[in-house]
Design a protein around this motif. Structure first.
Motif, mmCIF file in Angstrom:
data_model
loop_
_atom_site.group_PDB
_atom_site.id
_atom_site.type_symbol
_atom_site.label_atom_id
_atom_site.label_comp_id
_atom_site.label_asym_id
_atom_site.label_seq_id
_atom_site.Cartn_x
_atom_site.Cartn_y
_atom_site.Cartn_z
ATOM 1 N N ASP A 122 19.680 55.930 31.305
ATOM 2 C CA ASP A 122 20.440 54.685 31.301
ATOM 3 C C ASP A 122 21.119 54.426 29.964
ATOM 4 O O ASP A 122 22.187 53.826 29.915
ATOM 5 C CB ASP A 122 19.528 53.500 31.639
ATOM 6 N N ASP A 123 20.511 54.863 28.883
ATOM 7 C CA ASP A 123 21.029 54.580 27.552
ATOM 8 C C ASP A 123 21.855 55.712 26.953
ATOM 9 O O ASP A 123 22.373 55.573 25.849
ATOM 10 C CB ASP A 123 19.871 54.275 26.589
ATOM 11 N N ASP A 124 21.965 56.843 27.655
ATOM 12 C CA ASP A 124 22.639 58.003 27.084
ATOM 13 C C ASP A 124 24.122 57.720 26.881
ATOM 14 O O ASP A 124 24.825 57.340 27.830
ATOM 15 C CB ASP A 124 22.448 59.217 27.987
ATOM 16 N N ARG A 125 24.574 57.928 25.680
ATOM 17 C CA ARG A 125 25.958 57.623 25.324
ATOM 18 C C ARG A 125 26.948 58.546 26.040
ATOM 19 O O ARG A 125 27.995 58.107 26.502
ATOM 20 C CB ARG A 125 26.132 57.732 23.814
ATOM 21 N N ARG A 126 26.621 59.827 26.131
ATOM 22 C CA ARG A 126 27.546 60.774 26.754
ATOM 23 C C ARG A 126 27.714 60.475 28.244
ATOM 24 O O ARG A 126 28.837 60.494 28.759
ATOM 25 C CB ARG A 126 27.052 62.206 26.549
ATOM 26 N N ILE A 127 26.621 60.180 28.945
ATOM 27 C CA ILE A 127 26.717 59.870 30.373
ATOM 28 C C ILE A 127 27.530 58.594 30.579
ATOM 29 O O ILE A 127 28.397 58.542 31.452
ATOM 30 C CB ILE A 127 25.311 59.728 31.000
ATOM 31 N N ASN A 128 27.269 57.584 29.782
ATOM 32 C CA ASN A 128 28.004 56.327 29.922
ATOM 33 C C ASN A 128 29.490 56.510 29.619
ATOM 34 O O ASN A 128 30.343 55.919 30.282
ATOM 35 C CB ASN A 128 27.397 55.258 29.028
ATOM 36 N N THR A 129 29.819 57.339 28.631
ATOM 37 C CA THR A 129 31.220 57.601 28.313
ATOM 38 C C THR A 129 31.908 58.326 29.459
ATOM 39 O O THR A 129 33.036 57.988 29.837
ATOM 40 C CB THR A 129 31.326 58.437 27.018
#
Length: 143
Positions: free
Chosen positions: A64-71
């Protein structure tokens, strides 16, 4: 409005990666779910007796907090939103120039083969407008 060439290139790179975004997200989630454990070189050393693995809890928080996945998800949403707001001609142009693995036509080829029904100038304007809209959505827009 004038957009920097570097911004246009960055948006074009993101558009070329769009068909593979779901694979990138899945690969990153797999990396987080099944992390590789470094080899223990501590020969003869003991292990903690009362240490329990909390990998499931840590994995959920990390995904949920992963920057790459969210980007990547944000990029997919922006491109989807931009594609929803354009006409058929713009979709054909963007699909041919950026989404296909091997580009078969240029904008001139699309016009010559009657795949789009606009003039050359209008075709380039549609492409430029789409890229500018994506740049705004990505937060890359520079004046």
């Amino acid at each position: 409005m004038v957009v920097k060439r570097t911004t246009i290139r960055k948006v074009e790179d993101i558009l070329r990666d769009y068909p593979k975004i779901d694979k990138y997200i899945e690969k990153r989630e797999q990396e987080l779910r099944y992390p590789t454990v470094p080899r223990d070189d501590n020969v003869g050393g003991g292990k903690a007796q009362y240490k329990y693995p909390e990998t499931a809890l840590n994995t959920l928080i990390t995904i949920d907090d992963d920057r790459r996945i969210n980007t990547l998800k944000r990029q997919r949403e922006v491109i989807d939103d931009c594609l929803d707001g354009v006409g058929r001609d713009t979709e054909v142009i963007i699909n041919e120039l950026y989404f296909k693995k091997h580009q078969q036509y240029t904008i001139d080829g699309l016009i010559a083969n009657h795949m789009i029904n606009v003039s050359r100038r209008k075709a380039f304007d549609l492409k430029k407008t789409f890229i500018n809209d994506c740049a705004k959505g990505f937060g890359l827009y520079e004046i």
